[in-house]
Design a protein around this motif. Sequence first.
Motif, PDB file in Angstrom:
ATOM      1  N   GLY A   1      -9.603   9.619  -1.883  1.00  0.00           N
ATOM      2  CA  GLY A   1     -10.345   9.033  -2.988  1.00  0.00           C
ATOM      3  C   GLY A   1      -9.805   7.670  -3.380  1.00  0.00           C
ATOM      4  N   ILE A   2      -8.473   7.562  -3.463  1.00  0.00           N
ATOM      5  CA  ILE A   2      -7.873   6.278  -3.818  1.00  0.00           C
ATOM      6  C   ILE A   2      -8.066   5.277  -2.685  1.00  0.00           C
TER       7      ILE A   2
ATOM      8  N   ARG B   1       3.848   4.291 -13.553  1.00  0.00           N
ATOM      9  CA  ARG B   1       2.572   4.924 -13.912  1.00  0.00           C
ATOM     10  C   ARG B   1       1.714   5.209 -12.683  1.00  0.00           C
ATOM     11  N   LEU B   2       1.774   4.336 -11.678  1.00  0.00           N
ATOM     12  CA  LEU B   2       1.053   4.597 -10.444  1.00  0.00           C
ATOM     13  C   LEU B   2       1.681   5.769  -9.697  1.00  0.00           C
ATOM     14  N   TYR B   3       3.012   5.844  -9.703  1.00  0.00           N
ATOM     15  CA  TYR B   3       3.713   6.940  -9.036  1.00  0.00           C
ATOM     16  C   TYR B   3       3.368   8.293  -9.669  1.00  0.00           C
ATOM     17  N   LYS B   4       3.300   8.312 -10.996  1.00  0.00           N
ATOM     18  CA  LYS B   4       3.028   9.562 -11.706  1.00  0.00           C
ATOM     19  C   LYS B   4       1.556   9.956 -11.653  1.00  0.00           C
TER      20      LYS B   4
ATOM     21  N   HIS C   1       0.412   2.905  -5.349  1.00  0.00           N
ATOM     22  CA  HIS C   1       1.707   3.453  -4.941  1.00  0.00           C
ATOM     23  C   HIS C   1       1.570   4.071  -3.549  1.00  0.00           C
ATOM     24  N   ALA C   2       2.627   3.934  -2.757  1.00  0.00           N
ATOM     25  CA  ALA C   2       2.601   4.481  -1.399  1.00  0.00           C
ATOM     26  C   ALA C   2       2.307   5.971  -1.402  1.00  0.00           C
ATOM     27  N   ARG C   3       2.733   6.661  -2.461  1.00  0.00           N
ATOM     28  CA  ARG C   3       2.504   8.101  -2.556  1.00  0.00           C
ATOM     29  C   ARG C   3       1.014   8.430  -2.594  1.00  0.00           C
TER      30      ARG C   3
END
Length: 301
Positions: free
Chosen positions: A273-274, A129-132, A265-267
């Motif tokens: 913002g994150i 979910r973090l990746y998406k 997530h690394a992405r």
Amino acid sequence: TFDALMRERSVSRAAARLFLSQPAVSASLNRLREAFDDPLFTRTSHGVVPTARAQALAPQVEAVLGGIAGLLDGGEPFNPGASGRIFRITGSDHASSLVLPALTRRLVELGSAIRIVWEPPRTWPLAERLYKGELDLAVVARIRRPQDLEARVLYQDHYVYAMRKDHPRAAEPVTLDSFCAVPQVFLGYGTSMLDDMIDEALALGGRQRLAQVAVTSFGQIVHQLRHSDHAAVLGNRVAQAHARDLAILALPLELPRYESLVCWHARAGADPGIQWLRDAVLETFGLPPAGEAGAAGEAGV
């Protein structure tokens, strides 16, 4: 609207996700239907289902939205005072009580239009979910750090045994026999490494505890403890937050310590913002930004 409907498969949940009314989402969907000459989403008894055309469009829409987000960032520092972005964080109700008050005070002081959605933990794969991009951050407790996510330690803690102060067994030493005899209430029983460890340790001695009530929040656990003869295994910090009502006792078995972590997530690590949101959470715990030297996570021990 399209992206929210693809993710939520429900007009009402998509509206909540976008901080819009259901009629506004429905009107936006109607405009999309006209533009693409396709229903895009059909109603069912459980929400909406994307058509074949919508399924084909979804990857392209996701890529376009990602590109727009990158253009808007433009390499410039994130300005929370000028942003109206929606951030999504998952964590327990205890974690929200530690993070949200300070974070939202900061937003008010900045005059920010940023909106925060705090979701309770669920059984879905967190890294996925973090990746998406369905979540931006997670504030979670883990006995073992996730290997598929970036993480910083907020604090370390140990587990205790808790019951109401006037519980019939509150003044007694906790033994393995009493631990197994007193009915217990759990947080998401059957899905946690903690519960598995406890049950496996007891099974080695031929014992089994009385697992009676499974709930989804610490608030529910504490309410149940206050109004019943149940007990619970809790993080010490969680129990101490309710020390006025609870007897906090040592466990009769050895358990590893756990860490409270902020994960992403690394992405998403290059998203200004994150980055700002992550560092704002770290600041709430008196910790330096993640990018600073020496901030590799051990400052929260």
